[in-house]
Structure formats: C-alpha cells, structure tokens
Design a protein around this motif. Sequence first.
Motif, PDB file in Angstrom:
ATOM      1  N   ASP A 196      40.570  11.550  -7.485  1.00  0.00           N
ATOM      2  CA  ASP A 196      40.453  12.789  -8.092  1.00  0.00           C
ATOM      3  C   ASP A 196      41.661  13.613  -7.909  1.00  0.00           C
ATOM      4  O   ASP A 196      41.638  14.710  -7.084  1.00  0.00           O
ATOM      5  CB  ASP A 196      39.040  13.507  -7.353  1.00  0.00           C
ATOM      6  CG  ASP A 196      38.975  14.880  -8.113  1.00  0.00           C
ATOM      7  OD1 ASP A 196      39.343  14.950  -9.218  1.00  0.00           O
ATOM      8  OD2 ASP A 196      38.450  15.844  -7.325  1.00  0.00           O
ATOM      9  N   PRO A 197      42.962  13.448  -8.518  1.00  0.00           N
ATOM     10  CA  PRO A 197      44.204  13.851  -8.018  1.00  0.00           C
ATOM     11  C   PRO A 197      44.256  15.327  -8.695  1.00  0.00           C
ATOM     12  O   PRO A 197      44.818  16.087  -8.266  1.00  0.00           O
ATOM     13  CB  PRO A 197      45.169  12.754  -8.752  1.00  0.00           C
ATOM     14  CG  PRO A 197      44.355  12.312  -9.752  1.00  0.00           C
ATOM     15  CD  PRO A 197      42.949  12.037  -9.319  1.00  0.00           C
ATOM     16  N   GLY A 198      43.356  15.531  -9.597  1.00  0.00           N
ATOM     17  CA  GLY A 198      43.306  16.920 -10.066  1.00  0.00           C
ATOM     18  C   GLY A 198      42.627  17.901  -9.482  1.00  0.00           C
ATOM     19  O   GLY A 198      42.487  19.182  -9.456  1.00  0.00           O
ATOM     20  N   GLY A 199      41.656  17.307  -8.309  1.00  0.00           N
ATOM     21  CA  GLY A 199      40.858  18.298  -7.441  1.00  0.00           C
ATOM     22  C   GLY A 199      39.523  18.745  -8.528  1.00  0.00           C
ATOM     23  O   GLY A 199      38.857  19.769  -7.804  1.00  0.00           O
ATOM     24  N   PHE A 200      39.021  17.922  -9.307  1.00  0.00           N
ATOM     25  CA  PHE A 200      37.898  18.573  -9.943  1.00  0.00           C
ATOM     26  C   PHE A 200      36.691  18.514  -9.132  1.00  0.00           C
ATOM     27  O   PHE A 200      35.771  19.196  -9.552  1.00  0.00           O
ATOM     28  CB  PHE A 200      37.833  17.834 -11.331  1.00  0.00           C
ATOM     29  CG  PHE A 200      38.999  17.861 -12.177  1.00  0.00           C
ATOM     30  CD1 PHE A 200      39.419  18.721 -12.584  1.00  0.00           C
ATOM     31  CD2 PHE A 200      39.593  16.451 -12.692  1.00  0.00           C
ATOM     32  CE1 PHE A 200      40.644  19.020 -13.523  1.00  0.00           C
ATOM     33  CE2 PHE A 200      40.642  16.652 -13.307  1.00  0.00           C
ATOM     34  CZ  PHE A 200      41.366  17.805 -13.871  1.00  0.00           C
ATOM     35  N   LEU A 201      36.581  17.588  -8.408  1.00  0.00           N
ATOM     36  CA  LEU A 201      35.280  17.392  -7.590  1.00  0.00           C
ATOM     37  C   LEU A 201      35.533  18.140  -5.976  1.00  0.00           C
ATOM     38  O   LEU A 201      34.658  17.604  -5.141  1.00  0.00           O
ATOM     39  CB  LEU A 201      34.848  16.012  -7.558  1.00  0.00           C
ATOM     40  CG  LEU A 201      34.756  15.311  -8.693  1.00  0.00           C
ATOM     41  CD1 LEU A 201      34.369  13.831  -8.409  1.00  0.00           C
ATOM     42  CD2 LEU A 201      33.671  15.924  -9.677  1.00  0.00           C
TER      43      LEU A 201
ATOM     44  N   GLY B 239      40.286  14.438 -17.101  1.00  0.00           N
ATOM     45  CA  GLY B 239      39.143  13.641 -16.325  1.00  0.00           C
ATOM     46  C   GLY B 239      38.206  14.385 -15.934  1.00  0.00           C
ATOM     47  O   GLY B 239      37.207  13.822 -15.464  1.00  0.00           O
ATOM     48  N   ALA B 240      38.178  15.858 -15.857  1.00  0.00           N
ATOM     49  CA  ALA B 240      37.131  16.689 -15.438  1.00  0.00           C
ATOM     50  C   ALA B 240      35.734  16.452 -15.631  1.00  0.00           C
ATOM     51  O   ALA B 240      34.931  16.008 -14.471  1.00  0.00           O
ATOM     52  CB  ALA B 240      37.474  18.173 -15.337  1.00  0.00           C
ATOM     53  N   ARG B 241      35.558  16.198 -16.978  1.00  0.00           N
ATOM     54  CA  ARG B 241      33.838  16.003 -17.135  1.00  0.00           C
ATOM     55  C   ARG B 241      33.538  14.448 -16.730  1.00  0.00           C
ATOM     56  O   ARG B 241      32.323  14.304 -16.491  1.00  0.00           O
ATOM     57  CB  ARG B 241      33.690  16.263 -18.812  1.00  0.00           C
ATOM     58  CG  ARG B 241      32.486  16.146 -19.269  1.00  0.00           C
ATOM     59  CD  ARG B 241      32.413  15.942 -20.859  1.00  0.00           C
ATOM     60  NE  ARG B 241      32.911  14.657 -21.084  1.00  0.00           N
ATOM     61  CZ  ARG B 241      32.199  13.405 -21.091  1.00  0.00           C
ATOM     62  NH1 ARG B 241      31.204  13.388 -20.615  1.00  0.00           N
ATOM     63  NH2 ARG B 241      32.775  12.309 -21.110  1.00  0.00           N
ATOM     64  N   PHE B 242      34.654  13.635 -17.180  1.00  0.00           N
ATOM     65  CA  PHE B 242      34.106  12.482 -16.979  1.00  0.00           C
ATOM     66  C   PHE B 242      33.815  11.940 -15.467  1.00  0.00           C
ATOM     67  O   PHE B 242      32.962  11.409 -15.110  1.00  0.00           O
ATOM     68  CB  PHE B 242      35.178  11.419 -17.476  1.00  0.00           C
ATOM     69  CG  PHE B 242      34.965   9.737 -17.671  1.00  0.00           C
ATOM     70  CD1 PHE B 242      34.318   9.300 -18.509  1.00  0.00           C
ATOM     71  CD2 PHE B 242      35.325   9.056 -16.372  1.00  0.00           C
ATOM     72  CE1 PHE B 242      33.859   7.889 -18.344  1.00  0.00           C
ATOM     73  CE2 PHE B 242      35.020   7.728 -16.188  1.00  0.00           C
ATOM     74  CZ  PHE B 242      34.516   7.139 -17.327  1.00  0.00           C
ATOM     75  N   LEU B 243      34.580  12.330 -14.499  1.00  0.00           N
ATOM     76  CA  LEU B 243      34.645  12.213 -12.909  1.00  0.00           C
ATOM     77  C   LEU B 243      33.100  12.926 -12.606  1.00  0.00           C
ATOM     78  O   LEU B 243      32.639  12.224 -11.924  1.00  0.00           O
ATOM     79  CB  LEU B 243      35.649  12.622 -12.249  1.00  0.00           C
ATOM     80  CG  LEU B 243      37.231  11.952 -12.561  1.00  0.00           C
ATOM     81  CD1 LEU B 243      38.244  12.643 -11.711  1.00  0.00           C
ATOM     82  CD2 LEU B 243      36.946  10.591 -12.341  1.00  0.00           C
ATOM     83  N   ALA B 244      32.928  13.969 -13.197  1.00  0.00           N
ATOM     84  CA  ALA B 244      31.803  14.806 -12.509  1.00  0.00           C
ATOM     85  C   ALA B 244      30.408  13.912 -13.128  1.00  0.00           C
ATOM     86  O   ALA B 244      29.528  13.754 -12.301  1.00  0.00           O
ATOM     87  CB  ALA B 244      31.729  15.982 -13.294  1.00  0.00           C
TER      88      ALA B 244
END
Length: 385
Positions: free
Chosen positions: A256-261, A232-237
């Motif tokens: 954002d469970p992966g903490g990408f943001l 999900g990193a790119r999509f959420l950004a």
Amino acid sequence: MSRFLFVVPPLTGHINPAAAVAAELTARGHRVAWAGSPGLVREAAGPGADVYPCAPLVGRRRPPELRGAAALRFLWQDYFVPLAEAMAPDTQNAVRRFRPDAIVADQHALAGALAAERLGVRWATSATNPAEAGGVVASLPKADAWIRSLLGRLRQRFGDPGATYDLRFSPALVLAYTVAELASGHTPRPQLRWVGPAVPARTPAADLPRGWRDRARATVLVSLGTVNTDVGARFLAECAAAVRERAHRLQAVVADPGGFLAGTSDDTVLALPRIPQLALLPTASAVICHAGHNTVAESLWHAVPLVVAPIRDDQPFVAGQVTAAGAAVRVRFGRADRTRLGEALDGVLGESPYRVAAQRLRDSLSAAGGAGAAADHLEVLAERA
C-alpha cells in the motif's frame, strides 16, 4: 572475464530482472556496471553497484485515467522517447569510460541500443515486456508503424542512421523473462531466448511484525506494483474486505505505497508501504495483483495461483496468458468488489486446478534457466565481440 554494461530505465520492474542476471555474471567473475538511476539500481543490485548516472526525466507522470491507445501513446511519445533523449549523452559517456564487451539494454531504455550501434558495441535486449516480445504491438500495424517512426527519428540523432533493424530488439540476442507458453502468438525471432524469470539466488527474510503470521491461516499477497499507486485506493480496500470476511482461514499482506489503508492493519490484514514479495511468496497460498509481468512470473516461479485484475499497458496481455494457462482467475479492475474478489480467491485457494496449473508452469519456468540461462547467452555474446 568480460565487461557488461546494463542500461536500464528508472522503473523497478525493469531493473529487478537485470539485477539478478548481473549478480549471476558477477558471481562468474565478470565485471558489471550500470547506466541509469543510481538510487534505484543500488536498491536492486546492492549498494556497491558501479553506476554511471544518467540524467533523470523530470515531470513526466502519466495521468492515471489513461487506458488503451491513449496510454500507449503517452508511454512512447511522452516517456520512452524523452527518456532516451535524456539518457543518451550520459549512456554514450558510460560506454566510452567503461568500455564494455557487451551492452545489456532494457527494451525501453533505448539509449542503450542507440549507444551500442553508434559506438559499435555488441548488445543484447533485456525484454521485460512479454506483450512486445510476443508480437502484440506488431499485430497492430498503425501503432507499430508510429512507434517505428519515433525510433527512426531517435536513431538519426543518437544512433546509426544507416541501420534498419528495430531498436526494441537486438539483432544478436533478445532475453525474454518468460516462457513461450505465456507469450503465445509471438512473432518468431531467431535471436529470441525464453529464459524464464530472473530472480535473485538469495532473498532476505520477510520482515513482518513479530507474531503477526498465523500459520493456521493461508496467506494472500496483494500488490498493484510500483506505478499504479494513483488508482489503487478502492481496489485495495475491497481486497482487504474480502479477506476479512474470511478471517477464520485467511490473512493478507497488502502493498500500500499510497497509504490508502493506513491505520487499518490488524491481525488479518497487514498493510505496508512495501512488501517483501520474494521472501513471502514461498509460503503464500494466493496472489491478487494487476497482472504485472514480474509479479505474475515470480508467483508462478513459486507455484502460487493468482487473481489478476489488469489495469493497462501489457497487463491485459499477461492476464490473458496466465488465465488461458489455467493458473489464474481474472476480474475487472474497475468493477471488482469484495464479493467478486472473494469468490475468485475461493476458486484459486486450496488444492484447486489453478494450483495444479501453477505447479506445471513453475516446472516450465524453472526449466528455462532464469538468470543462469541469461548469463550463459550473454557470455557467448561477449566472446564474439
């Protein structure tokens, strides 16, 4: 009073609808117990849930790059079947100890169906996958035959070797948490009941930072569910960027469970490890998601139009159905950038045709009865036991 045993996989999206149905049965005076993962069940059903623990399935993480047939093969060969093998002994022990009048077995917690037929207990299917309930897999003869062969081998070990029906569908009752309009092309099954979304009767208040919400701006919810964290990193950004370009009229709450943001939240985009989705939906203006069935159904329950970006599994089917019904704009997950996502958001926001379609679907979903209708059908099933 009847006794119901819910058998569920360790998947939040499968447990949540069952928890709403279980709560309705409990409110009517019935006794409810669970076979599954105690932590996940109690998170959805409450800390007092009576849970018979089942052995966990360890080390079966699906590679994030798998799509299409490869993803389907992994799900069945490397997850659903091993999960059934791990859960079967504990589930049968739970049935012997709890002595239910009826078992409510998730479609992919096959240990529930196997225990029911081996021990002679009437059972219902809790069908959280509208693609299978809608006959999509059955329309793929080779894939369906392969799945049936896997089920046959499971049945020889843990079920009734003489039975011939499909373990994914109880011959007595199948509860599908959608409506026929969102599962067109389905294979008719006389035991299938379209009950619509099973959502809790009460939801907690949205726990957001004090003063964050600006009611002069529309709120967008962004979620890729609980099993798509790795991709999900790119999509959420890009979602966050699309909203910030419209900061004068939009805010977004992002799961954002992966903490990408992490570290980028401001007064326009609020990124949280988990979002109180059910609490936020009544005042949301749009949802961007992966076309997971629960998120789509819950959004439409509140007449919220969507932007859907399916990734795999049943998500392309769900996306196709809600798009065809006029309540969503579909974008390609791998190619959606801030421009495409922004244009899609512009299309669904406001008093658009997408909102009109979402309102129409809300009426259909509400009329189906939800958890109350599911409980009605289960009461009739238990009385026949």
